[in-house]
Scaffold this motif. Structure first.
Motif, PDB file in Angstrom:
ATOM      1  N   GLY A  27       0.861  -1.349   0.072  1.00 24.46           N
ATOM      2  CA  GLY A  27       0.148   0.186   0.055  1.00 24.46           C
ATOM      3  C   GLY A  27       0.580   1.318  -0.148  1.00 24.46           C
ATOM      4  O   GLY A  27       0.341   2.638  -0.087  1.00 24.46           O
ATOM      5  N   LEU A  28       2.212   1.025  -0.042  1.00 21.16           N
ATOM      6  CA  LEU A  28       2.806   2.338  -0.069  1.00 21.16           C
ATOM      7  C   LEU A  28       3.121   2.526  -1.240  1.00 21.16           C
ATOM      8  O   LEU A  28       3.024   1.832  -2.335  1.00 21.16           O
ATOM      9  CB  LEU A  28       3.833   2.310   0.993  1.00 21.16           C
ATOM     10  CG  LEU A  28       4.052   2.207   2.601  1.00 21.16           C
ATOM     11  CD1 LEU A  28       5.587   1.815   3.126  1.00 21.16           C
ATOM     12  CD2 LEU A  28       3.747   3.764   2.976  1.00 21.16           C
ATOM     13  N   PRO A  29       3.231   4.127  -1.421  1.00 17.75           N
ATOM     14  CA  PRO A  29       3.219   4.408  -3.310  1.00 17.75           C
ATOM     15  C   PRO A  29       4.834   3.707  -3.720  1.00 17.75           C
ATOM     16  O   PRO A  29       6.509   3.619  -2.182  1.00 17.75           O
ATOM     17  CB  PRO A  29       3.360   5.978  -3.259  1.00 17.75           C
ATOM     18  CG  PRO A  29       3.830   6.682  -1.377  1.00 17.75           C
ATOM     19  CD  PRO A  29       3.355   5.568  -1.097  1.00 17.75           C
ATOM     20  N   GLU A  30       5.110   3.278  -4.706  1.00 22.34           N
ATOM     21  CA  GLU A  30       6.274   3.443  -5.166  1.00 22.34           C
ATOM     22  C   GLU A  30       7.365   3.668  -4.800  1.00 22.34           C
ATOM     23  O   GLU A  30       8.741   3.727  -5.250  1.00 22.34           O
ATOM     24  CB  GLU A  30       6.168   2.637  -7.134  1.00 22.34           C
ATOM     25  CG  GLU A  30       7.272   3.058  -7.670  1.00 22.34           C
ATOM     26  CD  GLU A  30       7.651   1.242  -6.802  1.00 22.34           C
ATOM     27  OE1 GLU A  30       8.915   0.696  -7.257  1.00 22.34           O
ATOM     28  OE2 GLU A  30       6.542   0.482  -7.359  1.00 22.34           O
ATOM     29  N   ASP A  31       7.451   5.484  -5.044  1.00 24.35           N
ATOM     30  CA  ASP A  31       8.603   6.128  -4.604  1.00 24.35           C
ATOM     31  C   ASP A  31       8.988   6.018  -2.719  1.00 24.35           C
ATOM     32  O   ASP A  31      10.429   6.749  -3.165  1.00 24.35           O
ATOM     33  CB  ASP A  31       7.986   7.560  -4.942  1.00 24.35           C
ATOM     34  CG  ASP A  31       7.430   8.521  -3.803  1.00 24.35           C
ATOM     35  OD1 ASP A  31       6.726   7.474  -3.016  1.00 24.35           O
ATOM     36  OD2 ASP A  31       6.780   9.448  -3.566  1.00 24.35           O
ATOM     37  N   LYS A  32       8.558   5.478  -2.415  1.00 21.95           N
ATOM     38  CA  LYS A  32       9.581   5.054  -0.950  1.00 21.95           C
ATOM     39  C   LYS A  32      10.913   4.495  -1.407  1.00 21.95           C
ATOM     40  O   LYS A  32      11.409   4.552  -0.613  1.00 21.95           O
ATOM     41  CB  LYS A  32       8.439   4.401  -0.382  1.00 21.95           C
ATOM     42  CG  LYS A  32       7.120   4.571   0.623  1.00 21.95           C
ATOM     43  CD  LYS A  32       7.527   5.668   1.007  1.00 21.95           C
ATOM     44  CE  LYS A  32       6.354   6.188   1.587  1.00 21.95           C
ATOM     45  NZ  LYS A  32       6.343   7.921   1.774  1.00 21.95           N
ATOM     46  N   HIS A  33      10.924   3.449  -2.210  1.00 20.40           N
ATOM     47  CA  HIS A  33      12.577   3.232  -2.702  1.00 20.40           C
ATOM     48  C   HIS A  33      13.363   4.407  -2.814  1.00 20.40           C
ATOM     49  O   HIS A  33      14.359   4.675  -2.198  1.00 20.40           O
ATOM     50  CB  HIS A  33      12.088   2.270  -4.035  1.00 20.40           C
ATOM     51  CG  HIS A  33      11.374   1.181  -3.711  1.00 20.40           C
ATOM     52  ND1 HIS A  33      11.977   0.250  -3.442  1.00 20.40           N
ATOM     53  CD2 HIS A  33       9.888   0.503  -4.154  1.00 20.40           C
ATOM     54  CE1 HIS A  33      11.016  -0.881  -3.471  1.00 20.40           C
ATOM     55  NE2 HIS A  33      10.091  -0.007  -3.973  1.00 20.40           N
ATOM     56  N   ASP A  34      12.693   5.421  -3.728  1.00 20.07           N
ATOM     57  CA  ASP A  34      13.539   6.431  -3.957  1.00 20.07           C
ATOM     58  C   ASP A  34      13.929   7.100  -2.677  1.00 20.07           C
ATOM     59  O   ASP A  34      15.244   8.397  -2.673  1.00 20.07           O
ATOM     60  CB  ASP A  34      13.091   7.633  -5.110  1.00 20.07           C
ATOM     61  CG  ASP A  34      14.081   8.446  -5.804  1.00 20.07           C
ATOM     62  OD1 ASP A  34      14.921   7.918  -5.935  1.00 20.07           O
ATOM     63  OD2 ASP A  34      13.254   9.242  -5.835  1.00 20.07           O
ATOM     64  N   TRP A  35      12.508   7.492  -1.806  1.00 22.82           N
ATOM     65  CA  TRP A  35      12.714   7.950  -0.323  1.00 22.82           C
ATOM     66  C   TRP A  35      14.411   7.664   0.924  1.00 22.82           C
ATOM     67  O   TRP A  35      14.980   7.958   0.696  1.00 22.82           O
ATOM     68  CB  TRP A  35      11.486   8.471   0.006  1.00 22.82           C
ATOM     69  CG  TRP A  35      10.645   9.114  -0.218  1.00 22.82           C
ATOM     70  CD1 TRP A  35       9.920   9.568  -0.651  1.00 22.82           C
ATOM     71  CD2 TRP A  35      11.000  11.057   0.116  1.00 22.82           C
ATOM     72  NE1 TRP A  35       9.224  11.064  -1.104  1.00 22.82           N
ATOM     73  CE2 TRP A  35      10.407  11.652  -0.743  1.00 22.82           C
ATOM     74  CE3 TRP A  35      11.960  11.543   1.210  1.00 22.82           C
ATOM     75  CZ2 TRP A  35       9.494  13.275  -0.711  1.00 22.82           C
ATOM     76  CZ3 TRP A  35      11.174  12.913   1.609  1.00 22.82           C
ATOM     77  CH2 TRP A  35      10.338  13.423   0.726  1.00 22.82           C
ATOM     78  N   LEU A  36      14.317   6.003  -0.207  1.00 25.31           N
ATOM     79  CA  LEU A  36      14.889   5.639   1.779  1.00 25.31           C
ATOM     80  C   LEU A  36      16.553   5.848   0.277  1.00 25.31           C
ATOM     81  O   LEU A  36      17.418   5.909   1.642  1.00 25.31           O
ATOM     82  CB  LEU A  36      14.709   3.926   1.149  1.00 25.31           C
ATOM     83  CG  LEU A  36      13.896   3.363   1.922  1.00 25.31           C
ATOM     84  CD1 LEU A  36      12.862   2.281   0.885  1.00 25.31           C
ATOM     85  CD2 LEU A  36      13.755   3.262   2.990  1.00 25.31           C
ATOM     86  N   ARG A  37      16.595   5.586  -0.409  1.00 27.06           N
ATOM     87  CA  ARG A  37      17.854   5.689  -1.138  1.00 27.06           C
ATOM     88  C   ARG A  37      18.530   7.266  -1.316  1.00 27.06           C
ATOM     89  O   ARG A  37      19.274   7.450  -0.821  1.00 27.06           O
ATOM     90  CB  ARG A  37      17.122   5.805  -2.818  1.00 27.06           C
ATOM     91  CG  ARG A  37      19.376   6.407  -3.337  1.00 27.06           C
ATOM     92  CD  ARG A  37      19.250   5.691  -4.897  1.00 27.06           C
ATOM     93  NE  ARG A  37      17.690   7.020  -5.380  1.00 27.06           N
ATOM     94  CZ  ARG A  37      18.237   8.284  -5.827  1.00 27.06           C
ATOM     95  NH1 ARG A  37      19.033   8.709  -5.572  1.00 27.06           N
ATOM     96  NH2 ARG A  37      17.227   9.236  -6.454  1.00 27.06           N
ATOM     97  N   ARG A  38      17.318   8.570  -1.036  1.00 26.85           N
ATOM     98  CA  ARG A  38      18.088  10.037  -0.778  1.00 26.85           C
ATOM     99  C   ARG A  38      18.342   9.977   0.795  1.00 26.85           C
ATOM    100  O   ARG A  38      19.424  10.737   0.927  1.00 26.85           O
ATOM    101  CB  ARG A  38      17.006  10.552  -1.457  1.00 26.85           C
ATOM    102  CG  ARG A  38      16.383  10.682  -2.866  1.00 26.85           C
ATOM    103  CD  ARG A  38      15.070  11.433  -4.184  1.00 26.85           C
ATOM    104  NE  ARG A  38      15.140  12.879  -3.006  1.00 26.85           N
ATOM    105  CZ  ARG A  38      14.070  13.493  -3.005  1.00 26.85           C
ATOM    106  NH1 ARG A  38      13.493  12.820  -2.795  1.00 26.85           N
ATOM    107  NH2 ARG A  38      14.597  14.687  -2.826  1.00 26.85           N
ATOM    108  N   LYS A  39      17.724   9.461   1.444  1.00 28.64           N
ATOM    109  CA  LYS A  39      16.880   9.694   2.762  1.00 28.64           C
ATOM    110  C   LYS A  39      18.983   9.147   3.341  1.00 28.64           C
ATOM    111  O   LYS A  39      20.385   9.705   3.622  1.00 28.64           O
ATOM    112  CB  LYS A  39      16.683   9.557   3.757  1.00 28.64           C
ATOM    113  CG  LYS A  39      15.359   9.699   3.868  1.00 28.64           C
ATOM    114  CD  LYS A  39      14.359   8.808   4.793  1.00 28.64           C
ATOM    115  CE  LYS A  39      12.737   9.732   4.307  1.00 28.64           C
ATOM    116  NZ  LYS A  39      12.029   9.542   5.841  1.00 28.64           N
ATOM    117  N   ALA A  40      19.184   8.347   3.211  1.00 31.64           N
ATOM    118  CA  ALA A  40      20.664   6.980   2.824  1.00 31.64           C
ATOM    119  C   ALA A  40      21.936   8.273   2.834  1.00 31.64           C
ATOM    120  O   ALA A  40      22.566   8.310   3.201  1.00 31.64           O
ATOM    121  CB  ALA A  40      20.668   5.399   2.452  1.00 31.64           C
TER     122      ALA A  40
END
Length: 141
Positions: A51-64
């Motif tokens: 149910g989370l949006p696809e962009d969570k992968h990108d948020w994880l990467r950018r924060k990391a």
């Protein structure tokens, strides 16, 4: 505020344990999250709740990327930028496509070895993302 997690050692089994603890705590609190644990050269654990949006992968990467670049928690970097009237782009020349100063990423360091990776959570407010990691991994702090 926790700016890093200092460990005696780190391996993929520890990453698995950490990731499962974060997921377990999020589920107990009825929170939907994404969590990623990366060594400096590859991902060793990733989970994105249904149910989370696809962009969570990108948020994880950018924060990391922020936690790795500055070797401190992304929420700590956010506070430093605000307090110093600085920005990732203007002050450090970092592209916002690859970096975001929002809470939820904490560098993993090993005593005597330094930075070895990062744990990142996304899906809640940035403060809640940071606090979830800290709470779930209190035994490592």
């Amino acid at each position: 505020m926790i700016r890093e997690i200092l460990l005696d050692s780190f391996d993929n089994s520890i990453a698995l344990d950490m990731g499962l603890k974060v997921i377990s705590q999020a589920r107990a609190e009825h929170k939907s999250i994404a969590v990623s644990i990366d060594r400096l050269n590859h991902n060793v654990f990733k989970f994105v709740a249904d149910g989370l949006p696809e962009d969570k992968h990108d948020w994880l990467r950018r924060k990391a990327n922020v936690a790795i670049r500055f070797e401190e928690s992304s929420i700590g970097v956010k506070e430093d930028l605000i307090n110093g009237n600085m920005s990732l782009t203007g002050t450090f020349g970092l592209d916002e496509k690859d970096y975001v100063a929002k809470g939820g990423a904490i560098p993993l360091k090993v005593r005597g070895a330094g930075l070895i990776g990062v744990i990142t959570v996304s899906g809640l407010s940035d403060t809640e993302d940071h606090e979830l990691i800290v709470s779930a991994l209190s035994e490592y702090l």
